[in-house]
Design a protein around this motif. Sequence first.
Motif, PDB file in Angstrom:
ATOM      1  N   TYR A  32      60.000  43.863  27.013  1.00 45.08           N
ATOM      2  CA  TYR A  32      60.545  43.678  25.669  1.00 45.08           C
ATOM      3  C   TYR A  32      61.944  44.276  25.557  1.00 45.08           C
ATOM      4  CZ  TYR A  32      61.189  44.337  20.674  1.00 45.08           C
ATOM      5  OH  TYR A  32      61.695  44.336  19.408  1.00 45.08           O
ATOM      6  N   TRP A  50      44.604  50.332  33.593  1.00 37.99           N
ATOM      7  CA  TRP A  50      45.573  49.260  33.381  1.00 37.99           C
ATOM      8  C   TRP A  50      45.955  49.060  31.925  1.00 37.99           C
ATOM      9  CZ3 TRP A  50      48.954  46.942  36.325  1.00 37.99           C
ATOM     10  CH2 TRP A  50      48.807  47.073  37.703  1.00 37.99           C
ATOM     11  N   VAL A  51      45.233  49.627  30.995  1.00 40.31           N
ATOM     12  CA  VAL A  51      45.591  49.498  29.579  1.00 40.31           C
ATOM     13  C   VAL A  51      46.941  50.165  29.302  1.00 40.31           C
ATOM     14  CG1 VAL A  51      44.930  50.079  27.214  1.00 40.31           C
ATOM     15  CG2 VAL A  51      43.216  49.212  28.823  1.00 40.31           C
ATOM     16  N   PRO A  52      47.150  51.447  29.636  1.00 37.53           N
ATOM     17  CA  PRO A  52      48.478  52.028  29.392  1.00 37.53           C
ATOM     18  C   PRO A  52      49.556  51.466  30.323  1.00 37.53           C
ATOM     19  CG  PRO A  52      47.048  53.656  30.402  1.00 37.53           C
ATOM     20  CD  PRO A  52      46.206  52.464  30.089  1.00 37.53           C
ATOM     21  N   LEU A  67      54.785  45.864  29.175  1.00 39.34           N
ATOM     22  CA  LEU A  67      55.214  45.069  28.021  1.00 39.34           C
ATOM     23  C   LEU A  67      56.429  45.694  27.324  1.00 39.34           C
ATOM     24  CD1 LEU A  67      51.764  44.122  26.496  1.00 39.34           C
ATOM     25  CD2 LEU A  67      53.424  42.575  27.521  1.00 39.34           C
ATOM     26  N   PHE A  68      56.456  47.001  27.228  1.00 31.75           N
ATOM     27  CA  PHE A  68      57.589  47.691  26.629  1.00 31.75           C
ATOM     28  C   PHE A  68      58.855  47.453  27.466  1.00 31.75           C
ATOM     29  CE2 PHE A  68      60.262  51.510  26.436  1.00 31.75           C
ATOM     30  CZ  PHE A  68      60.637  51.466  25.102  1.00 31.75           C
ATOM     31  N   PRO A 112      49.529  42.904  35.849  1.00 35.12           N
ATOM     32  CA  PRO A 112      48.180  43.126  35.329  1.00 35.12           C
ATOM     33  C   PRO A 112      47.220  41.977  35.639  1.00 35.12           C
ATOM     34  CG  PRO A 112      49.808  43.608  33.646  1.00 35.12           C
ATOM     35  CD  PRO A 112      50.531  42.995  34.786  1.00 35.12           C
ATOM     36  N   THR A 149      49.765  48.363  31.392  1.00 38.96           N
ATOM     37  CA  THR A 149      50.167  47.084  30.813  1.00 38.96           C
ATOM     38  C   THR A 149      51.031  47.296  29.579  1.00 38.96           C
ATOM     39  OG1 THR A 149      48.152  46.067  31.652  1.00 38.96           O
ATOM     40  CG2 THR A 149      49.318  44.889  29.906  1.00 38.96           C
ATOM     41  N   SER A 150      50.705  48.285  28.772  1.00 39.94           N
ATOM     42  CA  SER A 150      51.532  48.588  27.604  1.00 39.94           C
ATOM     43  C   SER A 150      52.936  48.994  28.022  1.00 39.94           C
ATOM     44  CB  SER A 150      50.897  49.706  26.784  1.00 39.94           C
ATOM     45  OG  SER A 150      49.648  49.320  26.317  1.00 39.94           O
ATOM     46  N   LEU A 151      53.043  49.789  29.056  1.00 41.56           N
ATOM     47  CA  LEU A 151      54.349  50.197  29.561  1.00 41.56           C
ATOM     48  C   LEU A 151      55.130  49.002  30.104  1.00 41.56           C
ATOM     49  CD1 LEU A 151      56.308  52.518  30.203  1.00 41.56           C
ATOM     50  CD2 LEU A 151      55.144  52.729  32.411  1.00 41.56           C
TER      51      LEU A 151
END
Length: 66
Positions: free
Chosen positions: A62, A50-52, A58-59, A20, A54-56
């Motif tokens: 993690y 890039w919002v979803p 990060l998931f 990102p 980046t969330s993916l």
Amino acid sequence: METSQESGGGGWTRLLLLLPYVALLWLPFYNDTQPALFGFPFFYWYQFLWVPITSLILFIVYRSMK
């Protein structure tokens, strides 16, 4: 007692966190109005995309560290 080292892997997945930053800090790549999507210029919908993503990412990072 817990140690400061991680029990899981995730070394290479941490590199995904750079995606990102590179994609959004390289402004000349997406500083354009075309192609438009639903009336939004490319400049805006590229950033919103890039919002979803980046969330993916990060998931994934993690979950790989557990």
